[in-house]
Write an enzyme that holds these catalytic residues in place. Structure first.
Site, PDB file in Angstrom:
ATOM      1  CB  CYS A 148      -0.869  -0.008   1.246  1.00  0.00           C
ATOM      2  SG  CYS A 148      -1.918  -1.420   1.387  1.00  0.00           S
ATOM      3  CG  HIS A 151      -3.163   3.259   2.184  1.00  0.00           C
ATOM      4  ND1 HIS A 151      -3.886   2.745   1.198  1.00  0.00           N
ATOM      5  CD2 HIS A 151      -3.173   2.153   2.899  1.00  0.00           C
ATOM      6  CE1 HIS A 151      -4.308   1.437   1.104  1.00  0.00           C
ATOM      7  NE2 HIS A 151      -3.696   1.093   2.191  1.00  0.00           N
ATOM      8  CG  ASN A 184      -6.812  -0.988   1.394  1.00  0.00           C
ATOM      9  OD1 ASN A 184      -6.036  -0.595   0.703  1.00  0.00           O
ATOM     10  ND2 ASN A 184      -6.445  -1.524   2.787  1.00  0.00           N
TER      11      ASN A 184
HETATM   12  O1  UT7 Z   1      -3.882  -1.463   3.348  1.00  0.00           O
HETATM   13  C1  UT7 Z   1      -3.082  -2.327   4.064  1.00  0.00           C
HETATM   14  C2  UT7 Z   1      -3.412  -1.979   5.518  1.00  0.00           C
HETATM   15  N1  UT7 Z   1      -4.414  -2.618   6.327  1.00  0.00           N
HETATM   16  C3  UT7 Z   1      -5.116  -2.005   7.288  1.00  0.00           C
HETATM   17  O2  UT7 Z   1      -4.707  -0.863   7.327  1.00  0.00           O
HETATM   18  C4  UT7 Z   1      -6.174  -2.767   8.237  1.00  0.00           C
HETATM   19  C5  UT7 Z   1      -6.133  -2.060   9.386  1.00  0.00           C
HETATM   20  N2  UT7 Z   1      -6.916  -2.730  10.241  1.00  0.00           N
HETATM   21  C6  UT7 Z   1      -8.061  -2.434  10.296  1.00  0.00           C
HETATM   22  O3  UT7 Z   1      -8.803  -1.549   9.666  1.00  0.00           O
HETATM   23  C7  UT7 Z   1      -9.270  -3.125  11.555  1.00  0.00           C
HETATM   24  O4  UT7 Z   1      -8.379  -3.789  12.307  1.00  0.00           O
HETATM   25  C8  UT7 Z   1      -9.891  -4.087  10.589  1.00  0.00           C
HETATM   26  C9  UT7 Z   1     -11.267  -3.059  10.020  1.00  0.00           C
HETATM   27  C10 UT7 Z   1      -9.600  -5.172   9.786  1.00  0.00           C
HETATM   28  C11 UT7 Z   1     -10.815  -4.812  12.024  1.00  0.00           C
HETATM   29  O5  UT7 Z   1     -11.386  -4.066  12.681  1.00  0.00           O
HETATM   30  P1  UT7 Z   1     -11.240  -4.216  14.168  1.00  0.00           P
HETATM   31  O6  UT7 Z   1     -12.058  -3.073  15.171  1.00  0.00           O
HETATM   32  O7  UT7 Z   1      -9.698  -4.551  14.670  1.00  0.00           O
HETATM   33  O8  UT7 Z   1     -12.099  -5.520  14.495  1.00  0.00           O
HETATM   34  P2  UT7 Z   1     -11.431  -7.334  15.384  1.00  0.00           P
HETATM   35  O9  UT7 Z   1     -10.567  -7.582  14.215  1.00  0.00           O
HETATM   36  O10 UT7 Z   1     -10.897  -6.786  16.331  1.00  0.00           O
HETATM   37  O11 UT7 Z   1     -12.664  -7.794  15.343  1.00  0.00           O
HETATM   38  C12 UT7 Z   1     -13.804  -7.664  16.275  1.00  0.00           C
HETATM   39  C13 UT7 Z   1     -14.995  -8.504  15.925  1.00  0.00           C
HETATM   40  C14 UT7 Z   1     -14.432  -9.906  16.041  1.00  0.00           C
HETATM   41  O12 UT7 Z   1     -15.593 -10.740  16.636  1.00  0.00           O
HETATM   42  P3  UT7 Z   1     -15.158 -11.351  18.191  1.00  0.00           P
HETATM   43  O13 UT7 Z   1     -14.059 -12.046  18.250  1.00  0.00           O
HETATM   44  O14 UT7 Z   1     -15.121  -9.880  19.079  1.00  0.00           O
HETATM   45  O15 UT7 Z   1     -16.478 -11.983  18.466  1.00  0.00           O
HETATM   46  C15 UT7 Z   1     -14.331 -10.408  14.526  1.00  0.00           C
HETATM   47  O16 UT7 Z   1     -14.572 -11.790  14.443  1.00  0.00           O
HETATM   48  O17 UT7 Z   1     -15.456  -8.432  14.759  1.00  0.00           O
HETATM   49  C16 UT7 Z   1     -15.540  -9.559  13.941  1.00  0.00           C
HETATM   50  N3  UT7 Z   1     -15.473  -9.274  12.530  1.00  0.00           N
HETATM   51  C17 UT7 Z   1     -16.640  -9.185  11.960  1.00  0.00           C
HETATM   52  N4  UT7 Z   1     -18.038  -9.114  12.264  1.00  0.00           N
HETATM   53  C18 UT7 Z   1     -18.896  -8.815  11.208  1.00  0.00           C
HETATM   54  C19 UT7 Z   1     -14.618  -9.284  11.821  1.00  0.00           C
HETATM   55  N5  UT7 Z   1     -14.921  -8.948  10.572  1.00  0.00           N
HETATM   56  C20 UT7 Z   1     -16.237  -8.882  10.430  1.00  0.00           C
HETATM   57  C21 UT7 Z   1     -17.234  -8.579   9.554  1.00  0.00           C
HETATM   58  N6  UT7 Z   1     -18.474  -8.309   9.870  1.00  0.00           N
HETATM   59  N7  UT7 Z   1     -16.771  -8.328   8.365  1.00  0.00           N
END
Ligand code: UT7
Length: 318
Positions: free
Chosen positions: A110, A245, A275
């Site tokens: 990225c 980005h 993204n």
């Molecule tokens: O360009 C490359 C660089 N990439 C990035 O910059 C990405 C950076 N990271 C992020 O943007 C965020 O970390 C994410 C958007 C990927 C994830 O958000 P988060 O707030 O960190 O969520 P998490 O991974 O901690 O997940 C929280 C909960 C989990 O459930 P439990 O374990 O709390 O029950 C996940 O299983 O949300 C769940 N979850 C979803 N629920 C509904 C993860 N993906 C989804 C989804 N829909 N699509």
């Protein structure tokens, strides 16, 4: 170096959060509140090359230049169909660019477009133009069974034409090698009768530890933006536009707060683009330019971060 025009291209199909919620355990509410994304463009036949060619044609037409005067092509991508030839070489063929050219790809995920601009500034031949692109066909490496990553990514391409100039231009970059937080594996090696079979190969689909990348992203965006502004001798308050980005609106909001800069000065189009990795900064730049947001003389900071891990920022005057 100075950017004289922009262009972009994207597939027709816009896949909404609601469309994902029909095939995955997810919702518009979760995706939008955690990422700022409502829809993203997904290829139904486009490739990184076909989108790059259209974005490049748009940028060449907007610059009003003769393509015979392009002396450098640098394309940032991690989703070319080939390990070789590079996208830049294939663009030389498809756009009918001269053979006496330097054409190569940059793999910095990225941050790729930021790296490409920084490299181009060192290499751009006097009296010639540079064609610089980010182009990604991320849907070909997306794991559509992983709801935590597949809802994030989109396909697209952005391009600029640049020329050698004495205008202020500053570039900072960084790399923190890590093959665990974010990776896309290469094809497994072909069986080799002279070597033992590998114990394992990384998955060919994109894998990401979202929270690890989030923390890294905020840290390095704040650091690199401060550093590049300081190299340019500018206070952050003097910067007209921050074009970063587009990975997550919360990353941009967090960085804006830490930098003490009003969020309105950070361009955002993640809501409709998702993204697009190396393509996100040039697509954002083209959208800002096309809507009349950029005026000659504006101070602009571009910033990127991502797989590698890599990061970089550029200060330039429009
Ligand atoms: O360009 C490359 C660089 N990439 C990035 O910059 C990405 C950076 N990271 C992020 O943007 C965020 O970390 C994410 C958007 C990927 C994830 O958000 P988060 O707030 O960190 O969520 P998490 O991974 O901690 O997940 C929280 C909960 C989990 O459930 P439990 O374990 O709390 O029950 C996940 O299983 O949300 C769940 N979850 C979803 N629920 C509904 C993860 N993906 C989804 C989804 N829909 N699509």
């Amino acid at each position: 170096m100075k950017i004289i025009s922009t262009g972009s291209a994207a597939p027709e199909l816009a896949v909404t959060n609601e469309m994902f919620s029909r095939v995955l355990d997810t919702s518009d509410e979760w995706i939008f509140t955690r990422t700022g994304i409502r829809s993203r463009r997904i290829s139904t036949g486009d490739t990184a090359l076909s989108m790059a060619a259209r974005a490049a044609e748009n940028a060449i037409a907007a610059a009003g230049i003769d393509r015979a005067e392009i002396g450098l092509v640098v394309c940032a991508s991690v989703t070319n169909e080939y390990l070789t030839p590079s996208l830049a070489c294939l663009l030389q063929r498809d756009l009918g660019l001269p053979e006496s050219i330097l054409a190569f790809d940059v793999n910095a995920a990225c941050s790729g477009f930021i790296y490409a601009l920084g490299i181009a500034q060192q290499l751009i031949p006097a009296g010639k133009y540079a064609l610089l692109l980010g182009s990604e066909h991320l849907s070909r490496v997306t794991d559509y069974s992983d709801r935590s990553t597949c809802v994030l990514f989109g396909d697209g391409s952005g391009a600029v034409i640049a020329e050698k100039s004495d205008a202020p231009f500053h570039f900072v970059s960084g790399a923190r090698g890590d093959s665990g937080v974010l990776y896309i594996g290469a094809s497994p090696p072909s069986p080799n009768p002279f070597a033992p079979p590998p114990e394992s190969s990384p998955s060919k689909l994109l894998h990401m530890d979202g929270q690890g990348v989030f923390r890294f992203a905020v840290e390095v965006m704040v650091k690199s933006v401060r550093e590049v502004a300081s190299r340019a001798g500018k206070a952050l308050g003097e910067i007209t536009h921050f074009v970063c980005h587009q990975a997550n609106s919360r990353i941009i909001e967090n960085a804006a707060t830490r930098l003490g800069v009003p969020l309105e000065r950070f361009f955002m189009n993640i809501e409709t683009r998702g993204n697009t990795s190396a393509a996100s900064v040039p697509i954002a730049l083209d959208e800002l330019n096309a809507t009349g947001g950029l005026r000659r003389g504006d101070s602009v900071i571009l910033a990127g971060f991502g797989g590698g891990l890599t990061y970089g920022a550029i200060y330039l005057e429009w």
